[in-house]
Design an enzyme around this catalytic site. Structure first.
Site, PDB file in Angstrom:
ATOM      1  N   LYS A  43       4.097  19.801  22.356  1.00 23.90           N
ATOM      2  CA  LYS A  43       3.335  18.723  22.402  1.00 23.90           C
ATOM      3  C   LYS A  43       2.983  18.250  23.712  1.00 23.90           C
ATOM      4  O   LYS A  43       3.625  17.643  24.480  1.00 23.90           O
ATOM      5  CB  LYS A  43       4.564  17.452  21.998  1.00 23.90           C
ATOM      6  CG  LYS A  43       3.355  16.349  21.351  1.00 23.90           C
ATOM      7  CD  LYS A  43       3.930  14.951  21.275  1.00 23.90           C
ATOM      8  CE  LYS A  43       4.062  14.256  22.760  1.00 23.90           C
ATOM      9  NZ  LYS A  43       2.646  13.775  23.251  1.00 23.90           N
ATOM     10  N   GLU A  74      13.236  18.004  32.747  1.00 19.96           N
ATOM     11  CA  GLU A  74      12.700  17.877  34.038  1.00 19.96           C
ATOM     12  C   GLU A  74      12.150  16.371  34.432  1.00 19.96           C
ATOM     13  O   GLU A  74      11.173  16.168  33.764  1.00 19.96           O
ATOM     14  CB  GLU A  74      11.547  18.771  34.384  1.00 19.96           C
ATOM     15  CG  GLU A  74      12.105  20.249  34.197  1.00 19.96           C
ATOM     16  CD  GLU A  74      12.569  20.843  35.363  1.00 19.96           C
ATOM     17  OE1 GLU A  74      12.808  20.247  36.225  1.00 19.96           O
ATOM     18  OE2 GLU A  74      13.292  21.994  35.138  1.00 19.96           O
ATOM     19  N   CYS A 123       5.897  14.849  40.408  1.00 18.79           N
ATOM     20  CA  CYS A 123       7.364  14.748  40.474  1.00 18.79           C
ATOM     21  C   CYS A 123       7.923  14.923  41.626  1.00 18.79           C
ATOM     22  O   CYS A 123       8.942  14.263  42.226  1.00 18.79           O
ATOM     23  CB  CYS A 123       8.253  15.474  39.287  1.00 18.79           C
ATOM     24  SG  CYS A 123       7.577  17.105  39.481  1.00 18.79           S
ATOM     25  N   GLU A 174      10.558   5.440  41.859  1.00 20.56           N
ATOM     26  CA  GLU A 174       9.231   6.597  41.697  1.00 20.56           C
ATOM     27  C   GLU A 174       8.200   5.680  41.121  1.00 20.56           C
ATOM     28  O   GLU A 174       8.041   5.222  40.499  1.00 20.56           O
ATOM     29  CB  GLU A 174       9.676   7.594  40.582  1.00 20.56           C
ATOM     30  CG  GLU A 174       8.405   8.531  40.314  1.00 20.56           C
ATOM     31  CD  GLU A 174       8.886   9.731  39.420  1.00 20.56           C
ATOM     32  OE1 GLU A 174       8.829   9.092  38.311  1.00 20.56           O
ATOM     33  OE2 GLU A 174       8.570  10.799  39.839  1.00 20.56           O
TER      34      GLU A 174
HETATM   35  P1  NAD Z   1       6.260  10.368  29.973  1.00 18.13           P
HETATM   36  O1  NAD Z   1       7.875  10.464  29.949  1.00 18.13           O
HETATM   37  O2  NAD Z   1       5.885   8.882  29.766  1.00 18.13           O
HETATM   38  O3  NAD Z   1       5.727  11.484  28.883  1.00 18.13           O
HETATM   39  C1  NAD Z   1       6.067  12.675  28.679  1.00 18.13           C
HETATM   40  C2  NAD Z   1       5.624  13.304  27.402  1.00 18.13           C
HETATM   41  O4  NAD Z   1       6.779  12.613  26.417  1.00 18.13           O
HETATM   42  C3  NAD Z   1       4.448  12.861  26.815  1.00 18.13           C
HETATM   43  O5  NAD Z   1       3.915  14.136  26.030  1.00 18.13           O
HETATM   44  C4  NAD Z   1       4.737  11.677  25.896  1.00 18.13           C
HETATM   45  O6  NAD Z   1       3.793  11.773  25.016  1.00 18.13           O
HETATM   46  C5  NAD Z   1       5.959  12.174  25.318  1.00 18.13           C
HETATM   47  N1  NAD Z   1       6.718  10.926  25.007  1.00 18.13           N
HETATM   48  C6  NAD Z   1       6.612   9.533  25.045  1.00 18.13           C
HETATM   49  N2  NAD Z   1       7.474   8.908  24.443  1.00 18.13           N
HETATM   50  C7  NAD Z   1       8.377   9.790  23.820  1.00 18.13           C
HETATM   51  C8  NAD Z   1       9.287   9.467  22.827  1.00 18.13           C
HETATM   52  N3  NAD Z   1       9.787   8.504  22.510  1.00 18.13           N
HETATM   53  N4  NAD Z   1      10.047  10.825  22.335  1.00 18.13           N
HETATM   54  C9  NAD Z   1       9.551  12.237  22.614  1.00 18.13           C
HETATM   55  N5  NAD Z   1       8.376  12.183  23.313  1.00 18.13           N
HETATM   56  C10 NAD Z   1       7.709  10.923  24.023  1.00 18.13           C
HETATM   57  O7  NAD Z   1       5.860  10.933  31.304  1.00 18.13           O
HETATM   58  P2  NAD Z   1       4.322  10.956  31.776  1.00 18.13           P
HETATM   59  O8  NAD Z   1       4.113   9.595  32.394  1.00 18.13           O
HETATM   60  O9  NAD Z   1       3.662  11.652  31.087  1.00 18.13           O
HETATM   61  O10 NAD Z   1       4.792  11.939  33.188  1.00 18.13           O
HETATM   62  C11 NAD Z   1       5.270  11.263  34.520  1.00 18.13           C
HETATM   63  C12 NAD Z   1       6.716  11.729  34.616  1.00 18.13           C
HETATM   64  O11 NAD Z   1       6.821  12.919  34.348  1.00 18.13           O
HETATM   65  C13 NAD Z   1       7.063  11.090  36.000  1.00 18.13           C
HETATM   66  O12 NAD Z   1       8.352  10.596  35.999  1.00 18.13           O
HETATM   67  C14 NAD Z   1       7.449  12.463  36.854  1.00 18.13           C
HETATM   68  O13 NAD Z   1       8.054  12.534  37.909  1.00 18.13           O
HETATM   69  C15 NAD Z   1       7.798  13.232  35.596  1.00 18.13           C
HETATM   70  N6  NAD Z   1       7.510  14.829  35.832  1.00 18.13           N
HETATM   71  C16 NAD Z   1       8.412  15.636  36.232  1.00 18.13           C
HETATM   72  C17 NAD Z   1       8.473  17.065  36.410  1.00 18.13           C
HETATM   73  C18 NAD Z   1       9.352  17.762  36.831  1.00 18.13           C
HETATM   74  O14 NAD Z   1       9.395  19.129  36.960  1.00 18.13           O
HETATM   75  N7  NAD Z   1      10.698  17.364  37.231  1.00 18.13           N
HETATM   76  C19 NAD Z   1       7.052  17.342  36.595  1.00 18.13           C
HETATM   77  C20 NAD Z   1       5.976  16.632  35.935  1.00 18.13           C
HETATM   78  C21 NAD Z   1       6.397  15.262  35.872  1.00 18.13           C
END
Ligand code: NAD
Length: 476
Positions: A174, A248, A282, A379
């Protein structure tokens, strides 16, 4: 409208209720739309992955390696289209979009190699006890759900897809609703390669679609990359079903600069660590700890370097930094600018949105930020750097470790012995010495503390999709 769900080897229209706008962040305008997958379509995707599992897990490792090499090759064939789409939908400067594509290609090639080595990992285990033999079998975990964010969509998905397929798992991916088009390339490639139907499924949508996937009882594992708040929901779903999860999550990483550093070189590393991908990493090194001896000189040069960055539309201008990828992210970063003003922080550069169309902000530097400031502890996910000074090595380590996150850190020093010592003392998953954001497919990726559970990349990334079985036989 785009047909954008790949389920059981077919492209289908979304039947969910959410309409997703795909935006060009440099203009702040949509250029495509699609309907999200419905809960029933998520179920169809999981069912397809379940159906495809018995045959796929019994393919030979070399057959799976051939498919993975095919993914690498086909990504290369789509090079210009994928680079342009990342520039347009993510706002990435061209050279960053190129690096992402190359990273995804390298990931598929690397896991093709690891897949080929798999048969040699299934081996006899010498036993001290007489009368028994034992052997190891590394088996695929099964059907895995993969949920990813928008900041490095091609790469983050490759880091999950390639090892999962190499291990013999079938998957439902997804992508983020912010960047739902880029990963369609993986479905098109699956089609082009004749990957068996159901091995790779892609469902697009927002939180509802993600929750339908992470709550689905047909999964054997979920691997999630994204924010801590959604990560904890995903972990709750996993715990309700007692199944494994890789997380992650976010970071608030330190870059520690000792006063034996070449100041200009250090400025280059610091700028890259907070402005690549407009700071939406991240692993952004968003907390600068600089030693007293060079602090004034370094902050002055850093201020100039950030002010001189070329910020603009990557599709029409020569730029160092593009816009933030979404309006939500732009509003979030702007809210931290407001908090900084309320907290009375000393702003040396930026601190404001740009006065032009699109979701642009200036690269920003706050100096001498108090330890309890929200900007020091939370963050932000934008090009916002907070700086503090330190006197001793012990103080630098203590301040760097004083965070609920533990993803990465950078140490800059001409004294390599000291740099190695500090690297060992930092409570994070990855440390760079005198370099920044250099991620190699052979090394691991993942964090300690609030930054997540598990590791991606390298052999650890493959293990995340394997289950260890032993067969012990009595010789008597
Ligand atoms: P997010 O958590 O809002 O969304 C991530 C994914 O989860 C999206 O596909 C979203 O549609 C889905 N999602 C949203 N609500 C959900 C739910 N209730 N159940 C299941 N899935 C759901 O994150 P974002 O804004 O897309 O990305 C930014 C974040 O990701 C930052 O905190 C960043 O640090 C983190 N990140 C971490 C890494 C790593 O390797 N540690 C890498 C990239 C980004």
């Amino acid at each position: 409208m785009t047909t954008s769900h790949y389920i059981a080897g077919r492209w289908v229209e979304g039947q969910g209720s959410d309409c997703i706008s795909v935006n060009d962040p440099a203009l702040g305008q949509p250029f495509a739309e699609l309907m999200a997958a419905s809960v029933a379509q998520v179920d169809q995707a999981v069912t397809a992955a379940r159906g495809a599992l018995p045959a796929w897990k019994n393919t030979s490792a070399s057959e799976r390696a051939t498919y993975l090499r095919g993914f690498a090759e086909q990504l290369g064939q789509r090079r210009e289209a994928l680079i342009t789409l990342q520039m347009r939908n993510n706002g990435k400067p061209r050279h960053e979009a190129e690096i992402d594509l190359d990273d995804a290609i390298t990931t598929f090639s690397y896991y093709a190699e690891l897949a080929e080595q798999l048969p040699s990992k299934n081996r006899d285990v010498p036993l001290a006890a007489p009368g028994f033999t034992a052997r190891t079998r590394l088996e695929p975990v099964g059907v895995v759900g993969l949920i990813v964010p928008w900041n490095f969509p091609l790469v983050t998905s490759a880091w999950k897809l390639a090892p999962a397929l190499a291990a013999g798992c079938t998957v439902v991916l997804k992508p983020s609703e912010v960047t739902p088009l880029i990963e369609q390339a993986y479905g098109q490639i699956a089609d082009a390669l004749g990957l068996p139907a159901g091995v790779l499924n892609i469902v697009n949508g927002k939180a509802e679609t993600g929750a339908a996937l992470s709550n689905h009882n047909g999964l054997d594992k979920l691997s999630f990359t994204g924010s801590n708040s959604v990560g904890s929901q995903v972990m709750r779903s996993a715990s309700a079903q007692c199944r494994p999860v890789t997380l992650e999550l976010g970071g608030k990483s330190a870059i520690v600069v000792f006063d034996d550093c070449d100041v200009d070189q250090a400025v280059e590393w610091i700028v890259a660590g907070i402005t690549w991908n407009a700071g939406q990493m991240c692993s952004a090194t968003s907390r600068l700890l600089v030693q007293d001896g060079i602090a004034d000189a370094l902050l002055t040069r850093l201020q100039a370097a950030l002010e001189n960055l070329r910020v603009g539309n990557p599709l029409t201008e020569e730029v160092d930094m593009g816009p933030l990828t979404s309006q939500a992210q732009w509003l979030k970063v702007a809210s931290y600018f407001a908090t900084a003003r309320e907290e009375g922080l000393q702003c040396l550069a930026g601190g404001k949105a740009l006065d032009r169309d699109g979701w642009f902000v200036s690269p920003t530097l706050y100096a001498d930020v108090p330890k309890d400031s929200r900007l020091w502890t939370e963050e932000i996910f934008g090009p916002v750097l907070c700086a503090r000074r330190f006197a001793t090595e012990e103080q630098a380590i203590a301040e760097a470790n004083d965070s609920r996150f533990g993803l990465v850190a950078t140490v800059c020093s001409a004294d390599l012995e000291r740099a190695e010592r500090v690297a060992d003392a930092l409570e994070v998953g990855h440390v760079w010495i005198n370099s920044v954001q250099a991620v190699f497919v052979e090394t691991s990726w993942g964090g300690t503390k609030g930054s997540g559970i598990g590791r991606e990349l390298g052999p650890w990334g493959l293990s995340a999709y394997q289950s260890v079985k032993h067969v012990t036989r009595c010789l008597g």
